[in-house]
Write an enzyme that holds these catalytic residues in place. Sequence first.
Site, PDB file in Angstrom:
ATOM      1  N   GLY A  97      34.640  53.078   8.166  1.00  0.00           N
ATOM      2  CA  GLY A  97      35.378  54.768   8.878  1.00  0.00           C
ATOM      3  C   GLY A  97      34.980  54.372  10.063  1.00  0.00           C
ATOM      4  O   GLY A  97      34.038  53.662  10.332  1.00  0.00           O
ATOM      5  N   HIS A  98      35.617  55.174  10.772  1.00  0.00           N
ATOM      6  CA  HIS A  98      34.944  55.196  12.243  1.00  0.00           C
ATOM      7  C   HIS A  98      33.740  55.512  12.650  1.00  0.00           C
ATOM      8  O   HIS A  98      33.229  56.357  11.479  1.00  0.00           O
ATOM      9  CB  HIS A  98      35.978  55.710  12.989  1.00  0.00           C
ATOM     10  CG  HIS A  98      36.453  57.545  12.619  1.00  0.00           C
ATOM     11  ND1 HIS A  98      36.814  58.134  13.673  1.00  0.00           N
ATOM     12  CD2 HIS A  98      35.560  57.996  11.721  1.00  0.00           C
ATOM     13  CE1 HIS A  98      37.085  59.471  12.835  1.00  0.00           C
ATOM     14  NE2 HIS A  98      35.701  59.952  12.239  1.00  0.00           N
ATOM     15  N   ASN A  99      32.996  54.811  13.555  1.00  0.00           N
ATOM     16  CA  ASN A  99      31.544  55.299  13.761  1.00  0.00           C
ATOM     17  C   ASN A  99      31.200  54.458  12.880  1.00  0.00           C
ATOM     18  O   ASN A  99      29.432  54.826  13.499  1.00  0.00           O
ATOM     19  CB  ASN A  99      31.495  56.502  14.312  1.00  0.00           C
ATOM     20  CG  ASN A  99      32.484  57.166  15.327  1.00  0.00           C
ATOM     21  OD1 ASN A  99      33.094  56.265  15.928  1.00  0.00           O
ATOM     22  ND2 ASN A  99      32.677  58.371  15.161  1.00  0.00           N
TER      23      ASN A  99
END
Lengths: 358, 358, 358
Positions: free
Chosen positions: B243-245
Amino acid sequence: MSWPTLGELALRVGGEVLGDTQLAIHDVAALHKAGPNEITFVGDDKHLRQLRSSAAGACLISRKHRGARPEGVTTALVFVDDPQDACLALARIFRPQTEPALIGISAKAHVSPTATIGSGCQIYPGAFIDDDVEIGRDCTLYPGVCVGSGCRIGDNCLLYPYAVLYPNVRLGHRVIVHASAVLGADGFGYRFRGGRFEKIPQLGWVEVADDCEIGACTTIDRGMLGATSIGEGTKLDNLIMIGHNCELGKHNAFASQVGLAGSVTTGDYVRCAGQVGVADHVHLGRGCTLGAKAGIHKSIPDGDTQIGYPARPEQEQLRIMMVTSKLPEMRKTLKDLESRVAELDRLVEQLTASAAES
Amino acid sequence: MSWPTLGELALRVGGEVLGDTQLAIHDVAALHKAGPNEITFVGDDKHLRQLRSSAAGACLISRKHRGARPEGVTTALVFVDDPQDACLALARIFRPQTEPALIGISAKAHVSPTATIGSGCQIYPGAFIDDDVEIGRDCTLYPGVCVGSGCRIGDNCLLYPYAVLYPNVRLGHRVIVHASAVLGADGFGYRFRGGRFEKIPQLGWVEVADDCEIGACTTIDRGMLGATSIGEGTKLDNLIMIGHNCELGKHNAFASQVGLAGSVTTGDYVRCAGQVGVADHVHLGRGCTLGAKAGIHKSIPDGDTQIGYPARPEQEQLRIMMVTSKLPEMRKTLKDLESRVAELDRLVEQLTASAAES
Amino acid sequence: MSWPTLGELALRVGGEVLGDTQLAIHDVAALHKAGPNEITFVGDDKHLRQLRSSAAGACLISRKHRGARPEGVTTALVFVDDPQDACLALARIFRPQTEPALIGISAKAHVSPTATIGSGCQIYPGAFIDDDVEIGRDCTLYPGVCVGSGCRIGDNCLLYPYAVLYPNVRLGHRVIVHASAVLGADGFGYRFRGGRFEKIPQLGWVEVADDCEIGACTTIDRGMLGATSIGEGTKLDNLIMIGHNCELGKHNAFASQVGLAGSVTTGDYVRCAGQVGVADHVHLGRGCTLGAKAGIHKSIPDGDTQIGYPARPEQEQLRIMMVTSKLPEMRKTLKDLESRVAELDRLVEQLTASAAES
């Protein structure tokens, strides 16, 4: 367009009508969605009840119900041998699948001069066929299908857009590979040396036997030394992972998102529901069935049905799940019993003491 | 082709033969599949037992067994320092991997005039390289690899067909990206306002450090403001979601179908077995290991091994699983105890009453 | 480049500065990563504590904190109405997203002469648009997007590289489809006859309503007779499986790796966390929420929150999980009680015997 009547459609599928043969039919539809000018089907007696509340104008139903109209059902009925088959036959009338144009080998495809392609193949723009590939007759390779060097593809195969075959993958006849499936990527094999993962070359290949179907975005890794193999007639749904060196038997059916680690073997007729995970080197016995989300850490005997995580035989697991749902209550009972036994201890001690006195 | 003899092959890997040096060897194969004219290897002493029942003509085995032939083993043996390495070396003799032809930059690839491509790169037909991309030396981009504007790719990278890099993705050196992997798609970020999900722009990017390998159909989303990053030497299998980050440490190894929600961080040397799921903002400590299908909702200390759902330290979880399997029996015991305590209550009451009387 | 000052940036977002308005700001960054010349934001009061230990030079924060500087916080503050929005606005200053060049319909795309394409569309090289397709205005189809015959695409849609639409898929307006997503592949439908799986033709299609977003490598299978449909505003993350005949409501949000078997229906505003699995024919009620890895075998009432496998209402499941963690202790208590009750049995028998004697 003039709509066909129910009577005309019944003729097409050899059915007998109970109801208005003049009813105009506009389409086929599923039981819960069909309207007054649509025809649906009941494939299984357990859906008969839903038919009572269906708005369908007509329904294809098994010939065994002929004579007695099922209770509460007012829909026009068409009695046939096989309602699902009949419905699909009618669906083709209302929604004819346009046969794709015969395009031959597109000039916009890349075909290596050393590749051999059988007669009747359709190779779409953007397909890439590398050196020493052999493709049989009457195959269709949609846009962007990528076939690595040395691959072998049988007759009548159907490869959807962006299906990727790494080098030396072998497909039998009548194999279907859906869009963005990846066959033959490197297995996940490393040696941990000097604090780093060192890649173990994956020198094997992938073999898919006749009549298999491989779902969209499903990945089958190549073996380390030999083949990762999929047996005849086996069907894999979308987003499935088959690890390197796995050997699947014939006529397996795996629902989507199933994952097999490396070197898993299966017998014939194995069924996995969605999101099942199987640890490496496990054997799934012939005819066994694994329930949705089951986590398999040891081999499964032939014919067994297992569910849950960790997986256990179905009846045993259901019993455990049932008791699990009562755990808070059991804990309360246990605490109550503890106090009652403490109280009994006290009373019995008293009684023993007074008995000793008297 | 005349087959090499066992003696000749032993020479190639610096091994000593115990058995028939004249035996003709036709191929290498895995232990359970090797036939009388094939050579296999035992990489680990725990597989020695399988060797006794193997049909293999010859087997590479650790030099430490020299002198004493393992009990029950009749196969010809070749003693070497590292049996797996030796076997792979022999595999290359029997199945030479044809080096792909040097094609340079295919005229059928799309390369932006503002892209910079290092010497020695192979860019296949259908690859798409957008504006302001910089690619190092000796990279291979297979058919249909798509590199968005502003991407940076180091030296000696290998991108398989239809790998997609959205804009501004950065790969280090020697990175491998398998087919249909997607790096840099938008993170799953929305604000719920006025009864609708409103997209939060994902303005960050993806960074993959040196020596990483990214599996087929694995997806790594771009950060919202900054980078989603994968540390040096980390290996991701197929169909994984990052997922992002997220920020992964060095030398992690994740098996297939693992899923990390947003903003997960990991230390170095973290291992996840297949289908593990990790909630957002969790930290996986250095050197921790997560068992297959583990569900992680809170951070894991360095070096811990956790399994199950919800995940718990391995020993604790195994104890719980063991007791869980006895739940139906425990429930029966509990019910028995309840009746016995009720009976004791009755008896003790009687005794107390008669003691009071007497 | 001369860096903007904090005061200048505050003006841009209508904020009030508490701190050094002359501070030079070099970039925006997340709270835990921002350095002394970077500006970050606190979107939620629960992150205020992290701000105290942040090295950020400045922080956007809700106007409601104006007046009282939060305890322990020394960072320069900029009070704004919506810190996240403001931060994204500043991010665009530091990292302007280059608008892709207007390329029109690339000559290297394949567009059927019977396809209709609205004004303002960008069709990249390698895109494939088959017969009888209709595409609205201002759509972007990145390299290799494949649109099967008879598809309908609305206005302002964005299809990333290698997104695949099988024939007759229908997209509304403003739909985003990420790379390698596959819409309209055959549903997993077979009849088992004569020891083999026989393919049931999948004659339906896929419908995606306005404002949906479909993640990378997500697959949505076509219906058997009718549509598999995704309601308005619904967002699907990466690597999700939507089986044939599913009908999703409006404004659903599914995190990655969720899997829906066939014929699942959902109300509006349903949320699924990652790796949830849902069995076929289940209904997920309006506004229900399913926790990560939940396994759903029966329909969920409107508004319910369920977690775990098998899924249960959240509070009930949490209670069960809590007791489960005490199972080894409970088992020990149970064994203790058994011995104590056995001892009581013995004592009471003795007492009863001596009472009878006396």
